[in-house]
Write a protein that holds these residues in place. Structure first.
Motif, short mmCIF file in Angstrom:
data_model
loop_
_atom_site.label_atom_id
_atom_site.label_comp_id
_atom_site.label_asym_id
_atom_site.label_seq_id
_atom_site.Cartn_x
_atom_site.Cartn_y
_atom_site.Cartn_z
N LEU A 56 50.53 -74.89 6.24
CA LEU A 56 50.92 -74.98 4.84
C LEU A 56 50.23 -73.82 4.11
CD1 LEU A 56 52.28 -76.52 2.51
CD2 LEU A 56 50.20 -77.87 2.30
N GLY A 57 51.03 -72.93 3.55
CA GLY A 57 50.48 -71.76 2.89
C GLY A 57 49.96 -72.09 1.50
N ILE A 58 48.73 -71.72 1.24
CA ILE A 58 48.13 -71.94 -0.08
C ILE A 58 47.52 -70.62 -0.54
CG2 ILE A 58 46.36 -73.20 -1.37
CD1 ILE A 58 46.67 -75.45 0.74
N VAL A 59 47.98 -70.16 -1.70
CA VAL A 59 47.49 -68.88 -2.21
C VAL A 59 46.60 -69.13 -3.42
CG1 VAL A 59 48.16 -66.64 -3.15
CG2 VAL A 59 49.62 -67.77 -1.45
N PHE A 60 45.44 -68.52 -3.41
CA PHE A 60 44.55 -68.63 -4.55
C PHE A 60 44.45 -67.27 -5.21
CE2 PHE A 60 41.56 -70.72 -7.03
CZ PHE A 60 41.54 -72.06 -6.65
N ALA A 61 44.96 -67.17 -6.42
CA ALA A 61 44.94 -65.88 -7.11
C ALA A 61 43.95 -65.98 -8.27
CB ALA A 61 46.33 -65.53 -7.63
N MET A 98 45.27 -67.98 1.52
CA MET A 98 45.22 -66.54 1.23
C MET A 98 44.62 -66.34 -0.16
SD MET A 98 48.15 -63.62 1.36
CE MET A 98 49.04 -63.89 -0.16
N PHE A 99 43.82 -65.31 -0.28
CA PHE A 99 43.12 -65.05 -1.52
C PHE A 99 43.64 -63.76 -2.14
CE2 PHE A 99 39.78 -65.16 -4.45
CZ PHE A 99 39.25 -63.91 -4.56
N MET A 100 43.90 -63.83 -3.46
CA MET A 100 44.28 -62.60 -4.17
C MET A 100 43.35 -62.45 -5.37
SD MET A 100 48.40 -62.22 -4.26
CE MET A 100 49.08 -63.82 -4.61
N ALA A 101 43.06 -61.22 -5.73
CA ALA A 101 42.25 -60.96 -6.91
C ALA A 101 43.12 -60.22 -7.92
CB ALA A 101 41.02 -60.15 -6.55
N LYS A 165 61.33 -76.09 4.99
CA LYS A 165 61.75 -76.14 3.59
C LYS A 165 60.74 -76.87 2.72
CE LYS A 165 65.36 -73.59 3.53
NZ LYS A 165 64.62 -72.55 4.27
N LYS A 166 59.48 -76.67 3.05
CA LYS A 166 58.42 -77.28 2.27
C LYS A 166 57.71 -76.14 1.54
CE LYS A 166 54.56 -79.94 3.79
NZ LYS A 166 54.11 -80.83 4.84
N LYS A 167 57.59 -76.28 0.22
CA LYS A 167 56.99 -75.19 -0.55
C LYS A 167 55.50 -75.03 -0.29
CE LYS A 167 60.09 -75.46 -4.56
NZ LYS A 167 60.13 -75.58 -6.03
N GLY A 168 55.04 -73.82 -0.44
CA GLY A 168 53.60 -73.56 -0.39
C GLY A 168 53.01 -73.78 -1.79
N TYR A 169 51.75 -73.41 -1.96
CA TYR A 169 51.08 -73.59 -3.24
C TYR A 169 50.50 -72.27 -3.70
CZ TYR A 169 51.56 -78.57 -2.63
OH TYR A 169 52.09 -79.81 -2.47
N LEU A 170 50.71 -71.99 -4.98
CA LEU A 170 50.10 -70.80 -5.56
C LEU A 170 49.26 -71.24 -6.76
CD1 LEU A 170 49.69 -67.78 -6.18
CD2 LEU A 170 51.95 -67.75 -7.23
N PHE A 171 47.96 -71.09 -6.64
CA PHE A 171 47.07 -71.41 -7.76
C PHE A 171 46.56 -70.12 -8.38
CE2 PHE A 171 46.88 -75.85 -7.11
CZ PHE A 171 46.91 -76.09 -5.75
N MET A 172 46.85 -69.98 -9.68
CA MET A 172 46.26 -68.84 -10.39
C MET A 172 45.17 -69.42 -11.27
SD MET A 172 49.59 -66.66 -11.51
CE MET A 172 50.45 -68.07 -12.14
#
Lengths: 321, 456
Positions: A56-61, A98-101, A165-172
């Motif tokens: 499960l993809g989780i992105v932390f921006a 995954m981490f984004m800055a 077809k399950k969405k990932g999560y993007l937290f900004m």
């Protein structure tokens, strides 16, 4: 034979930064780490594997600009390293993080830094170390969140979406407004990709929402007024106002657990958090931050967290007395 | 009973022989599970181009530290001593690979804890040395490999090994940082007397690196990042990896004609490029099975950077494209020349025991190009009755640098004498090679990708 490009790049990356000495110890980078530069980036993949069959993809921006003060540092050193553990506690078995800055494309030299999807805390920690805290951001009250949304929408590929077809999560997380539109000049300069025109931020959000549950976490109540209204227009109750930046990871992990129906309601969440060593204050503020979102999910209201002054429920009381 | 197959690929020229191309092809054909780099360092540049397949476009990568088999999913790279590791360049290379869809290169990498490592100080000092040579440049790649070896020999107490990187207790971390500062200070003191005249430019900027007290800490943070991704491989772990059933390929860097003992001094590299060197590495890890050693040549000869090159032909420079070897950077011009049997005979002797040959770039003839066949050199006799032509260079006593120097001297003055018949086709070329050596020609390549490699 006869090749020195990678070595020269590595050499230059270390030595060219001599001009910006001083500053933080944690974020040793003095400029965008070559591994985190989105230049030429095609796709960041979040793939199933034998070890992690249900990824499960989780992105932390994370907004790393000056207005956020010490929060990025705090998150990177104290909070995010525990995020993986918390996700597991919330029943998310195979998270890929995954981490984004995020910086400011109009004033920073590293407007967006992008890690890779990782499945262990150690590897994740590495991307945090590689991130370069700019401390810039410039006076406009806006940051380049649109770049993170665009990158997630256009340049990630997740098996949870492709296969299931399950969405990932993007937290900004941040405290500023998004720019009204994604600038094609910024995309060209940053990724090296040609767009025909600028894209309104609403459209960028819509594109990201196709494959991600997108959330905006405001780190504390004092920062709310700067930006809450605008984010509510864009994301509705996916705009989460926290009482303390220290709750960021607990809130994010809880959101995944609640949305995935791994945690039935807020009371169960409180039990999980306290079971994982969170003190009463911390549990209370986390649960309060999630009230609106829980209502959106049509979960029952928690019976102890209606106000900051009386964060006390029946069993809750028993637990801490 | 082990069912493993071991093979090495060694360049028989001045480098750029096509080792990467053949390693990629062999990895696929023989289903190798591991590619081992055992010599040279990050100055290697092994180009691999994959064929376009269905919807996926052709891909290209210049492998410098990762094994050239890395495009093949699951294939592991093993870097073993005496290869010199450039930790920060490895991270950059991994990212470059990530951009073309190879996202797991670091997780398929194992590095021998014994490998020596290059720091920015070695790299800066190497560049300073080459800059100071001016017109007498040796031809460096500027990545600090030679400097790392040299410094380690002169200051054994300051030598850094990959196994030193992982952080454990604070006092050990402190000692490591002290050692880095000692390397920096040693080099700083060495260059300090000359430095006042360097106010600007490349000399001054490399010298700044040696003066920067904060760089060691920064570099260490970055190098440790690699060590976290890829912890130092123990002797036992490497032995197990090499003993796994299946095929292991040893990817030689550079070419025999640049070998530290057999090359044309001073235009050499700090690296042993011959089959006994491979056997030695394998034996160290307990491999008893015989290793098949293969020599690689191109139809035409190439040389990147400074050094004598008798059959160099400016006409060929213009006619033969070299998309992945540019003349810029530290190395200087990329030159092409006609096949040279004097050098080939010498290379075959210096390479040690070989099982066969791989020949690349046979497609040049399909483009209507013909090459000249250099059979011997015309030389000025050193004695009045001395020979006026030379067909073969004698192999000297190992480590006799005077001998190598005299060969360099001879090579610089040699004029190639060509066969009257031009080489016009691939079969013609192959036939002429069989006139020089009885080694079987095992694989021939007629293009850039593994699809162009054919069994002979």
């Amino acid at each position: 034979m006869g090749y020195g490009n990678y070595s020269s790049a590595a050499h230059a990356a270390l030595t060219a930064s001599r001009a910006h000495l001083g500053g933080s110890e944690v974020f040793a980078q003095r400029q965008c780490h070559p591994l985190m530069s989105p230049k030429g980036l095609k796709v960041r993949e979040c793939r199933d594997s034998a070890e992690h069959p249900d990824s499960l993809g989780i992105v932390f921006a994370l907004d790393v600009t000056g207005s956020m003060g010490d929060i990025p540092r705090l998150l990177a050193t104290k909070e995010l390293p525990n995020f993986m553990k918390l996700l597991t506690a919330c029943g998310v078995v195979h998270p890929q993080l995954m981490f984004m800055a995020i910086g400011d494309a109009n004033s920073d030299q590293a407007a967006l830094q992008v890690g890779q999807f990782e499945s262990t805390a150690e590897l994740m920690d590495q991307w945090l170390t590689w991130s370069f805290l700019e401390g810039g951001g410039g006076g406009t009250g806006q940051e380049s969140y649109d770049l993170a949304l665009y990158l997630a929408a256009q340049h990630t590929d997740m098996d949870n979406w492709v296969q299931r077809k399950k969405k990932g999560y993007l937290f900004m997380t941040g405290d500023e407004l998004p720019y009204p539109a994604l600038s094609r000049h910024h995309i060209d300069a940053l990724i090296g990709e040609k767009l025909d025109e600028d894209i309104p931020v609403e459209e960028v959000v819509a594109a990201a929402v196709e494959t991600y549950h997108v959330f905006f976490l405001i780190p504390d109540l004092a920062r709310r007024k700067r930006c809450e209204a605008r984010w509510r227009e864009l994301l509705g109750n996916h705009t989460i106002c926290m009482e303390s930046p220290a709750d960021t990871c607990a809130v994010a992990a809880a959101i995944v657990g609640l949305t995935e129906k791994l945690i039935p309601d807020l009371d169960a969440l409180a039990g999980i958090l306290s079971g994982n060593g969170f003190d009463r204050e911390h549990v209370g503020s986390t649960v309060r931050a999630l009230q609106d979102y829980a209502a959106l999910l049509k979960l029952p209201q928690s019976n102890y967290s209606s106000s900051a002054a009386t964060p006390v429920g029946k069993w809750w009381k028993r637990l801490f007395e | 009973m082990s069912t493993s197959r071991y093979a090495s690929v060694l360049g028989l020229g001045f480098g750029d022989c096509g080792k990467g191309h053949f390693i990629d092809a062999l990895t696929r054909r023989w289903q190798a599970h591991t590619v081992v780099r055992f010599n040279g360092g990050a100055q290697a540049g092994h180009n691999v181009v994959t064929p376009a397949f269905a919807n996926s476009p052709s891909r290209h990568h210049t492998f410098t530290q990762f094994g050239a088999g890395t495009f093949v999913p699951g294939v592991r790279t093993l870097l073993v001593d005496p290869m010199i590791i450039h930790p920060t360049a490895l991270l950059v290379e991994a990212e470059v690979l990530g951009r073309i869809g190879v996202n797991d290169a670091l997780s398929r990498l194992m590095i021998d804890a014994q490998c020596r490592i290059t720091t920015p100080f070695h790299q800066a000092a190497g560049l300073l040395r080459e800059l100071l040579r001016g017109a007498a440049a040796h031809g460096t790649c500027g990545v600090g490999v030679g400097e790392t070896v040299r410094h380690g020999l002169e200051h054994p107490d300051q030598e850094l090994r990959y196994g030193d990187l992982p952080q454990c207790n604070p006092s050990k971390a402190r000692r490591l940082l002290d050692r880095l500062q000692a390397i920096r200070e040693t080099l700083l003191v060495e260059f300090l007397p000359q430095s006042p005249s360097w106010s600007v430019g490349a000399l001054s900027s490399e010298f700044q690196t040696l003066k920067d007290e904060t760089l060691a800490q920064k570099w260490l943070a970055s190098a440790r990042a690699l060590a976290r991704h890829c912890p130092p491989g123990s002797f036992e772990a490497i032995r197990t990896q090499l003993a796994q059933a299946g095929c292991v390929l040893f990817e030689g860097a550079q070419g025999v004609l640049l070998d530290e003992c057999r090359g044309f001094h001073p235009h050499t590299t700090w690296s042993s490029i011959n089959s006994p060197a491979v056997d030695g590495v394998a034996a160290r890890f307990g491999i008893e099975a015989p290793i098949e050693h293969y020599g690689v040549i191109r139809t035409y000869l190439t040389r990147h950077g400074a050094g004598p090159f008798p059959t160099h032909d400016k006409l060929l420079d213009g006619l033969l494209p070299e998309p992945h070897n540019s003349g810029d950077g530290w190395q200087g011009a990329f030159r092409r020349g006609h096949p040279d049997t004097v050098l080939l005979r010498y290379a075959l002797e210096a390479a040690g025991r070989l099982s066969g040959l791989f020949i690349g770039h046979l497609d040049v003839f399909q483009r209507g190009l013909s090459l000249k066949w250099c059979e011997r050199y015309s030389v000025e006799p050193t004695l009045p009755q001395g020979p006026r032509t030379v067909e073969r260079f004698p192999l000297g006593v190992r480590e006799d640098l005077d001998h190598q120097h005299s060969l360099t001297h001879m090579l610089q003055r040699a004029r190639p004498l060509y066969n009257a018949e031009l080489i016009r086709s691939a079969p013609d070329f192959l036939e002429r090679i069989t006139g020089v050596t009885s080694l079987p020609i095992v694989f021939c390549s007629y293009g850039a990708t593994c699809a162009d490699v054919r069994e002979n």
